[in-house]
Design a protein around this motif. Structure first.
Motif, PDB file in Angstrom:
ATOM      1  N   GLN A 211      13.974 -10.878  11.017  1.00  0.00           N
ATOM      2  CA  GLN A 211      12.600 -11.278  10.726  1.00  0.00           C
ATOM      3  C   GLN A 211      11.598 -10.379  11.450  1.00  0.00           C
ATOM      4  N   LYS A 212      11.891 -10.069  12.726  1.00  0.00           N
ATOM      5  CA  LYS A 212      11.006  -9.190  13.489  1.00  0.00           C
ATOM      6  C   LYS A 212      10.938  -7.814  12.853  1.00  0.00           C
ATOM      7  N   LYS A 213      12.079  -7.292  12.400  1.00  0.00           N
ATOM      8  CA  LYS A 213      12.100  -5.977  11.747  1.00  0.00           C
ATOM      9  C   LYS A 213      11.279  -6.009  10.460  1.00  0.00           C
ATOM     10  N   LEU A 214      11.441  -7.086   9.708  1.00  0.00           N
ATOM     11  CA  LEU A 214      10.712  -7.217   8.449  1.00  0.00           C
ATOM     12  C   LEU A 214       9.210  -7.223   8.694  1.00  0.00           C
ATOM     13  N   HIS A 215       8.766  -7.980   9.678  1.00  0.00           N
ATOM     14  CA  HIS A 215       7.333  -8.051   9.991  1.00  0.00           C
ATOM     15  C   HIS A 215       6.827  -6.737  10.573  1.00  0.00           C
ATOM     16  N   ALA A 216       7.664  -6.043  11.329  1.00  0.00           N
ATOM     17  CA  ALA A 216       7.263  -4.774  11.933  1.00  0.00           C
ATOM     18  C   ALA A 216       7.081  -3.698  10.868  1.00  0.00           C
ATOM     19  N   LYS A 217       7.858  -3.759   9.790  1.00  0.00           N
ATOM     20  CA  LYS A 217       7.780  -2.745   8.741  1.00  0.00           C
ATOM     21  C   LYS A 217       6.534  -2.898   7.887  1.00  0.00           C
ATOM     22  N   LYS A 218       6.013  -4.123   7.780  1.00  0.00           N
ATOM     23  CA  LYS A 218       4.819  -4.351   6.972  1.00  0.00           C
ATOM     24  C   LYS A 218       3.610  -3.793   7.708  1.00  0.00           C
ATOM     25  N   LYS A 219       2.873  -2.945   7.029  1.00  0.00           N
ATOM     26  CA  LYS A 219       1.661  -2.422   7.643  1.00  0.00           C
ATOM     27  C   LYS A 219       0.461  -2.882   6.835  1.00  0.00           C
ATOM     28  N   GLN A 220      -0.653  -2.877   7.469  1.00  0.00           N
ATOM     29  CA  GLN A 220      -1.884  -3.309   6.823  1.00  0.00           C
ATOM     30  C   GLN A 220      -2.249  -2.338   5.702  1.00  0.00           C
ATOM     31  N   PRO A 221      -2.771  -2.850   4.585  1.00  0.00           N
ATOM     32  CA  PRO A 221      -3.186  -1.943   3.512  1.00  0.00           C
ATOM     33  C   PRO A 221      -4.365  -1.083   3.956  1.00  0.00           C
ATOM     34  N   ASP A 222      -4.407   0.123   3.443  1.00  0.00           N
ATOM     35  CA  ASP A 222      -5.518   0.998   3.793  1.00  0.00           C
ATOM     36  C   ASP A 222      -6.755   0.644   2.966  1.00  0.00           C
ATOM     37  N   ALA A 223      -7.856   1.277   3.286  1.00  0.00           N
ATOM     38  CA  ALA A 223      -9.142   0.955   2.649  1.00  0.00           C
ATOM     39  C   ALA A 223      -9.102   1.199   1.141  1.00  0.00           C
ATOM     40  N   GLN A 224      -8.447   2.271   0.719  1.00  0.00           N
ATOM     41  CA  GLN A 224      -8.388   2.568  -0.717  1.00  0.00           C
ATOM     42  C   GLN A 224      -7.598   1.498  -1.465  1.00  0.00           C
ATOM     43  N   THR A 225      -6.513   1.044  -0.884  1.00  0.00           N
ATOM     44  CA  THR A 225      -5.717  -0.009  -1.514  1.00  0.00           C
ATOM     45  C   THR A 225      -6.537  -1.280  -1.672  1.00  0.00           C
ATOM     46  N   ILE A 226      -7.305  -1.619  -0.668  1.00  0.00           N
ATOM     47  CA  ILE A 226      -8.149  -2.813  -0.729  1.00  0.00           C
ATOM     48  C   ILE A 226      -9.216  -2.656  -1.808  1.00  0.00           C
ATOM     49  N   ARG A 227      -9.833  -1.465  -1.878  1.00  0.00           N
ATOM     50  CA  ARG A 227     -10.848  -1.230  -2.919  1.00  0.00           C
ATOM     51  C   ARG A 227     -10.235  -1.335  -4.309  1.00  0.00           C
ATOM     52  N   LEU A 228      -9.027  -0.781  -4.494  1.00  0.00           N
ATOM     53  CA  LEU A 228      -8.370  -0.848  -5.796  1.00  0.00           C
ATOM     54  C   LEU A 228      -7.996  -2.288  -6.151  1.00  0.00           C
ATOM     55  N   TRP A 229      -7.567  -3.052  -5.153  1.00  0.00           N
ATOM     56  CA  TRP A 229      -7.220  -4.452  -5.396  1.00  0.00           C
ATOM     57  C   TRP A 229      -8.455  -5.218  -5.839  1.00  0.00           C
ATOM     58  N   ARG A 230      -9.582  -4.986  -5.164  1.00  0.00           N
ATOM     59  CA  ARG A 230     -10.830  -5.672  -5.535  1.00  0.00           C
ATOM     60  C   ARG A 230     -11.264  -5.292  -6.948  1.00  0.00           C
TER      61      ARG A 230
END
Length: 100
Positions: free
Chosen positions: A16-35
């Motif tokens: 579980q710790k490895k799984l959470h460690a691998k997830k990184k926050q989305p970058d600004a462009q990804t957030i803009r595209l999602w919106r």
């Protein structure tokens, strides 16, 4: 037997710790595209539900806009194939009305 259960729980915690460690926050462009994606979905739903526009007409308009967008990219053939692949995947196992 207790040691085996304890070791199994520790392994699960490490995984579980490895799984959470691998997830990184989305970058600004990804957030803009999602919106942008969410805004497009809202416009489509409004057109179909509120304005009673036929879904096939909206799809035709989106296809034309997508064609314009593809013509502006560096590798239009690759992007066209990619888009077709996504459409086929979404169409093969999507229940009508289910979000993309």
């Amino acid at each position: 037997m207790g040691n085996i259960v304890h070791l199994s729980q520790k392994k699960q915690e490490r995984d579980q710790k490895k799984l959470h460690a691998k997830k990184k926050q989305p970058d600004a462009q990804t957030i803009r595209l999602w919106r942008l994606s969410m805004e497009i979905d809202d416009l489509i739903k409004k057109g179909v539900l509120d304005d009673s526009l036929p879904p096939d007409e909206i799809a035709a308009i989106l296809a034309h806009r997508l064609g314009t967008l593809i013509s502006c990219c560096e590798k239009p053939i690759d992007l066209s194939k990619f888009c077709c692949n996504i459409i086929e995947r979404m169409n093969s196992n999507c229940i009508t009305g289910e979000p993309a």
